[in-house]
Design an enzyme around this catalytic site. Structure first.
Site, PDB file in Angstrom:
ATOM      1  N   ASP A   1      45.325  42.298  36.852  1.00 12.04           N
ATOM      2  CA  ASP A   1      43.898  42.215  37.099  1.00 12.04           C
ATOM      3  C   ASP A   1      43.705  42.618  38.562  1.00 12.04           C
ATOM      4  O   ASP A   1      44.667  42.662  39.337  1.00 12.04           O
ATOM      5  CB  ASP A   1      43.344  40.812  36.809  1.00 12.04           C
ATOM      6  CG  ASP A   1      41.825  40.851  36.612  1.00 12.04           C
ATOM      7  OD1 ASP A   1      41.193  41.845  37.033  1.00 12.04           O
ATOM      8  OD2 ASP A   1      41.254  39.894  36.043  1.00 12.04           O
TER       9      ASP A   1
HETATM   10  C1  BGC Z   1      38.080  41.448  36.199  1.00 13.76           C
HETATM   11  C2  BGC Z   1      38.641  42.366  35.126  1.00 13.76           C
HETATM   12  C3  BGC Z   1      38.127  43.763  35.358  1.00 13.76           C
HETATM   13  C4  BGC Z   1      38.536  44.204  36.749  1.00 13.76           C
HETATM   14  C5  BGC Z   1      38.100  45.596  37.090  1.00 13.76           C
HETATM   15  C6  BGC Z   1      38.320  41.978  37.588  1.00 13.76           C
HETATM   16  O1  BGC Z   1      37.575  41.263  38.535  1.00 13.76           O
HETATM   17  O2  BGC Z   1      38.626  40.153  36.055  1.00 13.76           O
HETATM   18  O3  BGC Z   1      38.288  41.904  33.857  1.00 13.76           O
HETATM   19  O4  BGC Z   1      38.596  44.620  34.370  1.00 13.76           O
HETATM   20  O5  BGC Z   1      37.944  43.328  37.692  1.00 13.76           O
HETATM   21  O6  BGC Z   1      36.744  45.695  37.279  1.00 13.76           O
END
Ligand code: BGC
Length: 692
Positions: free
Chosen positions: A235
């Site tokens: 993530d």
């Molecule tokens: C989120 C993810 C997301 C990623 C990219 C993170 O803050 O938890 O689910 O895909 O950002 O935007």
């Protein structure tokens, strides 16, 4: 084919320098990871998110202006879950994959598979359900649909990221049994049946180790036991140190968030440091090779080195899928006669509530989409009713946090509903106040709800409106349950409308006026009050040491409510229809440990409708404590008035087994089992027993 891919990957890998390889295992912009131009290896291009392709950023975090990036906005995860229709999971994935492909994306950052454990999680709307079986069944089609379009899906967030506050700091503890029975099955199905090409490691720690650093989660379970062959990405900023290089973390994303504007991508944990680690003999180059091999394999599988399918964008067909999912997602929670509304008798319709006129697509965090269009509930009602019915609208409340003074707005709302032939209240939660990434809303990333009470002063408003017009239909928008004790018995009809995507308003209008017979069922329990939820009673959420100890173990959702006899406001699997269904003739037959169950369902009412037939299993006696029922099969059938259908289900060893922590394996304990078939977890119509 497989050997072609392997040959291509081997050949590329053999020509790469260490620096080139490491350049591929971390981001080089917010949403791409590096390629190798010299060898014709492109970047890997990613995009959120679970229910629509996010707007364009270019190579930074700033939204691009003036580009064609408004996409099909599908209903959110909980809405998809509420359809209980795996075929719609597939169609959902097809739309998403096709649009991601059209927009030049390689990986779509979804589906969200975290289990809905607490009603407060601000991100529940992105997830599907509290039940591992329903999760598994919905997700397989989603992933296949995406990946058929030569776009990789990303099963996220692995694992147990079930709250947003402090998500980067909390440590999750749970038994092996809870991990295996509740939290893992969705990911297992995503990998083994859906063939997910990527998995995203979550922010939180699991048993003291960050998910993105966890050899246990990534190597032992995901790549080992589950046989995952794709790539693991972090993530965004979930990799916290170069420790991640040594385990099965393949691509580090998003660490730039912590470094301000001038991001030096070589300073990522899995960049220059990884090169030194190899040079100093701390990590073998083969460890880096393995990561690159996985990345190249994913690229080859989505056609990055050859012919690639062509996607489509904002087609009528895509919008029709959004509509169908929204139609099937709406849950009729309660109906004492106020619904359906009959257009003929209604000359004046009062609509109350700011949510009736609020657009949701643009907010909520990373899952935000710039919707090609979004039909609000008010617009949907106008579309359906045209000029024949006069609609008067009162906002009733402002979408602003804090202590509102709504006296004037409430007065206006009372006047509006009083004289009208029919009245509809549309309230609930919101993703955000504006179309910002996240302006401190309720259903949003990095936010959890403070409680289950209606926000923005709606509690007082709803009571006043119901008093002024007791026939007012209550429609709730949002990702999760609301404490309705203050007014539930006063309301004749209550509808859960989720965030219904771009066609949500049209679907709602059709359902309220009986053009569509509701067939959604709750994919998670709606407790009466927060303290009833096991995440808030039995367990902590989280404690002062940032520990989330899953003391409730496997007793998540209805497994807890039913076993410990806590009355929910609305049960898992609950959802009413404008018709009635009768269940008869339950047959159970077994062949070894393979069990077939069949039941006849008849539409005994006057209108056509769809029913979700749910099959639960209860172990009559077992060495370890088990829930009094667990969902093991379901099917959604459309029936005309007076039509009958016989539906069959196959249960196998998995349907009857539990995970034994001590023996560290699944156990099918011989003995008697009850098979319960019904219309919800608390509306069981037929039971039978069998012995295995
Ligand atoms: C989120 C993810 C997301 C990623 C990219 C993170 O803050 O938890 O689910 O895909 O950002 O935007």
């Amino acid at each position: 084919m497989a050997s072609d891919v392997d040959a291509k990957v081997d050949s590329l890998l053999s020509q790469m320098t260490l620096e080139e390889k490491v350049g591929m295992i971390h981001a080089n912009t917010p949403f791409t990871s590096g390629g190798v131009e010299r060898l014709g290896i492109p970047e890997l291009i990613m995009s959120d998110g679970p229910h629509g392709v996010r707007h364009e950023h270019g190579r930074d975090w700033v939204k691009d202006e003036g580009v064609y990036d408004s996409s099909t906005y599908l209903p959110v995860g909980t809405a998809l879950g509420a359809t209980w229709n795996p075929e719609l999971g597939y169609k959902f994935g097809q739309v998403l994959g096709s649009e991601a492909n059209f927009r030049g994306k390689d990986v779509i950052l979804g589906p969200g598979l975290n289990i809905i454990r607490s009603p407060l999680n601000g991100r529940n709307f992105e997830y599907i359900t509290e039940d591992p079986y329903l999760n598994s069944r919905m997700v397989v089609g989603y992933i296949k649909g995406v990946q058929e379009n030569d776009v990789a899906a990303s099963a996220k967030h692995y694992i147990a990221n079930t709250l947003e506050y402090d998500r980067e700091y909390v440590n999750v503890e749970m038994s092996d049994r809870a991990l295996r029975e509740i939290y893992l099955p969705g990911f297992k199905a995503a990998v083994q049946e859906g063939g997910a090409l990527t998995v995203m490691a979550a922010y939180n720690k699991f048993r003291g180790v960050y998910c993105a650093h966890s050899g246990f989660l990534l190597d032992e379970i995901l790549k080992g036991e589950l046989g995952f062959k794709g790539l693991v990405m972090s993530d965004w900023a979930a990799v916290k140190s170069a420790d991640a290089v040594s385990v099965g973390m393949d691509v580090e994303m998003g660490t730039d968030l912590l470094q301000g504007e001038n991001v030096d991508y070589n300073k990522f944990h899995m960049a220059d440091t990884a090169i030194s680690m190899v040079k100093n003999g701390i990590v073998a180059e083969s460890v880096i090779d393995e990561k690159v091999r996985r990345i190249l394999t994913v690229m080859a599988k989505i056609g990055k080195f050859g012919e690639r399918k062509k996607g489509e964008y904002n087609t009528k067909e895509h919008q029709a899928v959004a509509r169908r999912i929204a139609d099937e997602a709406i849950v009729l929670l309660k109906n004492e006669g106020a619904l359906p509304l009959l257009q003929e008798g209604i000359k004046t319709l009062a609509v109350v509530g700011a949510n009736a006129d609020h657009r949701h697509a643009g907010a909520g965090g990373s899952s935000q989409v710039k919707a090609y269009y979004e039909v609000t509930p008010l617009a949907g009602l106008k579309n359906l009713l045209g000029d024949k019915t006069q609609i008067s609208y009162a906002r009733g409340y402002e979408i602003v946090k804090g202590e509102p003074d709504n006296a004037e707005l409430i007065k206006e709302a009372i006047e509006t509903v009083k004289g009208a032939d029919a009245a509809i209240y549309v309230g609930g939660w919101v993703h955000g106040y504006t179309d910002q990434w996240n302006d401190n809303a309720y259903d949003a990333e990095v936010v959890d709800k403070p409680d289950m009470m209606l926000p923005f002063g709606q509690e007082e408003l709803i009571k006043a409106v119901l008093k002024a017009n007791p026939n007012t239909v209550i429609v709730l928008v949002g990702g999760g349950p609301i404490d309705m004790r203050g007014w539930k018995s006063e309301a004749k009809s209550i509808v859960q409308a989720w965030y219904g995507g771009m066609e949500g308003g049209n679907a709602l209008a059709d359902m309220l006026f009986g053009k569509v017979n509701p067939s959604g069922k709750l994919p998670f329990t709606f407790p009466e009050k927060l303290e009833d939820s096991p995440a808030h009673s039995v367990a902590q959420y989280p404690d002062e040491n940032l520990l989330i100890d899953h003391k409730e173990g496997i007793f998540v959702g209805y497994r807890y409510f039913d076993t410990y006899e806590v009355e929910p406001a609305f049960a898992f699997g609950h959802g009413l229809s404008y018709t009635t269904f009768e269940y008869s003739d339950l047959q159970i037959a077994k062949d070894g440990n393979q069990v077939s169950v069949s039941v006849t369902v008849t539409n005994s009412g006057e209108v056509a409708g769809a029913e979700v037939i749910q099959v639960y299993v209860k172990d009559q006696e077992s060495r370890l404590e088990r829930p009094v029922k667990e969902l093991k099969g379901f099917d959604k059938v459309m029936l005309d008035s007076e039509e009958s259908s016989t539906i069959s289900f196959r249960l196998n060893e998995d349907s009857f087994s539990y995970y034994d922590d001590e023996q560290r394996k699944w156990v099918l304990e011989p003995g008697k089992f009850t098979v319960l078939v019904g219309s919800s977890s608390r509306d069981i119509r037929l039971k039978g027993t069998l012995e295995l």
